[in-house]
Design a protein around this motif. Structure first.
Motif, PDB file in Angstrom:
ATOM      1  N   UNK A 207      -1.932  19.154  10.808  1.00  0.00           N
ATOM      2  CA  UNK A 207      -1.542  20.574  10.740  1.00  0.00           C
ATOM      3  C   UNK A 207      -2.356  21.359   9.710  1.00  0.00           C
ATOM      4  N   UNK A 208      -3.340  20.692   9.110  1.00  0.00           N
ATOM      5  CA  UNK A 208      -4.270  21.309   8.163  1.00  0.00           C
ATOM      6  C   UNK A 208      -3.592  21.841   6.906  1.00  0.00           C
ATOM      7  N   UNK A 209      -2.443  21.286   6.552  1.00  0.00           N
ATOM      8  CA  UNK A 209      -1.754  21.666   5.326  1.00  0.00           C
ATOM      9  C   UNK A 209      -2.391  20.942   4.142  1.00  0.00           C
ATOM     10  N   UNK A 210      -2.556  21.649   3.029  1.00  0.00           N
ATOM     11  CA  UNK A 210      -2.978  20.999   1.802  1.00  0.00           C
ATOM     12  C   UNK A 210      -1.722  20.535   1.078  1.00  0.00           C
ATOM     13  N   UNK A 211      -1.595  19.244   0.889  1.00  0.00           N
ATOM     14  CA  UNK A 211      -0.396  18.658   0.304  1.00  0.00           C
ATOM     15  C   UNK A 211      -0.594  18.542  -1.202  1.00  0.00           C
ATOM     16  N   UNK A 212       0.189  19.315  -1.940  1.00  0.00           N
ATOM     17  CA  UNK A 212       0.186  19.221  -3.399  1.00  0.00           C
ATOM     18  C   UNK A 212       0.993  17.998  -3.806  1.00  0.00           C
ATOM     19  N   UNK A 213       0.529  17.316  -4.830  1.00  0.00           N
ATOM     20  CA  UNK A 213       1.205  16.131  -5.355  1.00  0.00           C
ATOM     21  C   UNK A 213       1.565  15.145  -4.236  1.00  0.00           C
ATOM     22  N   UNK A 214       0.568  14.598  -3.566  1.00  0.00           N
ATOM     23  CA  UNK A 214       0.826  13.695  -2.446  1.00  0.00           C
ATOM     24  C   UNK A 214       1.579  12.421  -2.828  1.00  0.00           C
ATOM     25  N   UNK A 215       1.591  12.069  -4.114  1.00  0.00           N
ATOM     26  CA  UNK A 215       2.364  10.893  -4.520  1.00  0.00           C
ATOM     27  C   UNK A 215       3.844  11.070  -4.185  1.00  0.00           C
ATOM     28  N   UNK A 216       4.316  12.313  -4.238  1.00  0.00           N
ATOM     29  CA  UNK A 216       5.708  12.601  -3.867  1.00  0.00           C
ATOM     30  C   UNK A 216       5.957  12.340  -2.387  1.00  0.00           C
ATOM     31  N   UNK A 217       4.897  12.315  -1.605  1.00  0.00           N
ATOM     32  CA  UNK A 217       5.013  12.172  -0.157  1.00  0.00           C
ATOM     33  C   UNK A 217       4.375  10.874   0.321  1.00  0.00           C
ATOM     34  N   UNK A 218       4.442   9.864  -0.528  1.00  0.00           N
ATOM     35  CA  UNK A 218       3.889   8.561  -0.187  1.00  0.00           C
ATOM     36  C   UNK A 218       5.029   7.561   0.007  1.00  0.00           C
ATOM     37  N   UNK A 219       4.889   6.724   1.014  1.00  0.00           N
ATOM     38  CA  UNK A 219       5.858   5.655   1.222  1.00  0.00           C
ATOM     39  C   UNK A 219       5.131   4.329   1.091  1.00  0.00           C
TER      40      UNK A 219
ATOM     41  N   UNK B 124       0.854  -1.189   0.000  1.00  0.00           N
ATOM     42  CA  UNK B 124       0.000   0.000   0.000  1.00  0.00           C
ATOM     43  C   UNK B 124       0.889   1.237   0.000  1.00  0.00           C
ATOM     44  N   UNK B 125       0.278   2.382  -0.225  1.00  0.00           N
ATOM     45  CA  UNK B 125       0.975   3.667  -0.174  1.00  0.00           C
ATOM     46  C   UNK B 125       0.359   4.512   0.931  1.00  0.00           C
ATOM     47  N   UNK B 126       1.195   5.050   1.792  1.00  0.00           N
ATOM     48  CA  UNK B 126       0.747   5.871   2.911  1.00  0.00           C
ATOM     49  C   UNK B 126       1.337   7.271   2.730  1.00  0.00           C
ATOM     50  N   UNK B 127       0.478   8.282   2.745  1.00  0.00           N
ATOM     51  CA  UNK B 127       0.900   9.661   2.507  1.00  0.00           C
ATOM     52  C   UNK B 127       1.285  10.324   3.835  1.00  0.00           C
ATOM     53  N   UNK B 128       2.435  10.994   3.838  1.00  0.00           N
ATOM     54  CA  UNK B 128       2.853  11.754   5.020  1.00  0.00           C
ATOM     55  C   UNK B 128       2.914  13.236   4.663  1.00  0.00           C
ATOM     56  N   UNK B 129       2.813  14.061   5.660  1.00  0.00           N
ATOM     57  CA  UNK B 129       2.827  15.508   5.475  1.00  0.00           C
ATOM     58  C   UNK B 129       4.275  16.016   5.446  1.00  0.00           C
ATOM     59  N   UNK B 130       4.638  16.777   4.418  1.00  0.00           N
ATOM     60  CA  UNK B 130       6.000  17.310   4.355  1.00  0.00           C
ATOM     61  C   UNK B 130       6.251  18.434   5.367  1.00  0.00           C
ATOM     62  N   UNK B 131       5.192  18.968   5.954  1.00  0.00           N
ATOM     63  CA  UNK B 131       5.337  20.054   6.922  1.00  0.00           C
ATOM     64  C   UNK B 131       5.531  19.502   8.340  1.00  0.00           C
ATOM     65  N   UNK B 132       4.585  18.692   8.808  1.00  0.00           N
ATOM     66  CA  UNK B 132       4.675  18.182  10.193  1.00  0.00           C
ATOM     67  C   UNK B 132       5.296  16.790  10.284  1.00  0.00           C
ATOM     68  N   UNK B 133       5.555  16.166   9.123  1.00  0.00           N
ATOM     69  CA  UNK B 133       6.215  14.865   9.048  1.00  0.00           C
ATOM     70  C   UNK B 133       5.399  13.724   9.672  1.00  0.00           C
ATOM     71  N   UNK B 134       4.089  13.889   9.740  1.00  0.00           N
ATOM     72  CA  UNK B 134       3.231  12.839  10.287  1.00  0.00           C
ATOM     73  C   UNK B 134       2.411  12.234   9.156  1.00  0.00           C
ATOM     74  N   UNK B 135       1.998  10.992   9.346  1.00  0.00           N
ATOM     75  CA  UNK B 135       1.148  10.356   8.345  1.00  0.00           C
ATOM     76  C   UNK B 135      -0.238  10.975   8.397  1.00  0.00           C
ATOM     77  N   UNK B 136      -0.812  11.172   7.215  1.00  0.00           N
ATOM     78  CA  UNK B 136      -2.104  11.846   7.112  1.00  0.00           C
ATOM     79  C   UNK B 136      -3.279  10.915   7.380  1.00  0.00           C
ATOM     80  N   UNK B 137      -3.037   9.620   7.388  1.00  0.00           N
ATOM     81  CA  UNK B 137      -4.124   8.659   7.521  1.00  0.00           C
ATOM     82  C   UNK B 137      -4.699   8.249   6.183  1.00  0.00           C
ATOM     83  N   UNK B 138      -4.145   8.792   5.106  1.00  0.00           N
ATOM     84  CA  UNK B 138      -4.593   8.457   3.760  1.00  0.00           C
ATOM     85  C   UNK B 138      -3.731   7.324   3.224  1.00  0.00           C
ATOM     86  N   UNK B 139      -4.341   6.151   3.076  1.00  0.00           N
ATOM     87  CA  UNK B 139      -3.642   4.965   2.589  1.00  0.00           C
ATOM     88  C   UNK B 139      -4.336   4.505   1.313  1.00  0.00           C
ATOM     89  N   UNK B 140      -3.535   4.193   0.300  1.00  0.00           N
ATOM     90  CA  UNK B 140      -4.060   3.839  -1.014  1.00  0.00           C
ATOM     91  C   UNK B 140      -3.438   2.541  -1.499  1.00  0.00           C
TER      92      UNK B 140
END
Length: 94
Positions: free
Chosen positions: A76-88, A45-61
């Protein structure tokens, strides 16, 4: 292998957690987990993390195609552009 016995069906496996616990090379950990995918022990699976607060967003794909253009961080209520770049890649035990 003893470390892996702690995981049960529907548990999430984070390769970085194994790296921190066992000190193995991250490349080797992913290699082992990919062998487990081939043996139908885990799914990828792919799990998206926030580049600002470095926490996982809870969005798993399941696939990269499922990831939307924008994801909001619940922490942190940040809107993450291009979340694929921030997926592990993480794994789910079958």
């Amino acid at each position: 292998m003893d470390f892996m016995k702690q995981y049960h069906s529907n548990d999430w496996i984070y390769p970085d957690a194994i790296h921190r616990k066992l000190g193995m090379e991250i490349k080797d950990i992913y290699g082992i987990l990919e062998m487990c995918v081939d043996e139908n022990i885990v799914e990828q699976y792919l799990n998206v993390y926030c580049p600002i607060c470095q926490r996982f967003t809870g969005n798993i794909y399941k696939t990269a195609l499922e990831i939307p253009e924008f994801v909001n961080c619940v922490h942190c209520d940040t809107e993450i552009d291009n979340p694929l770049q921030h997926a592990i890649i993480i794994y789910k035990v079958l």
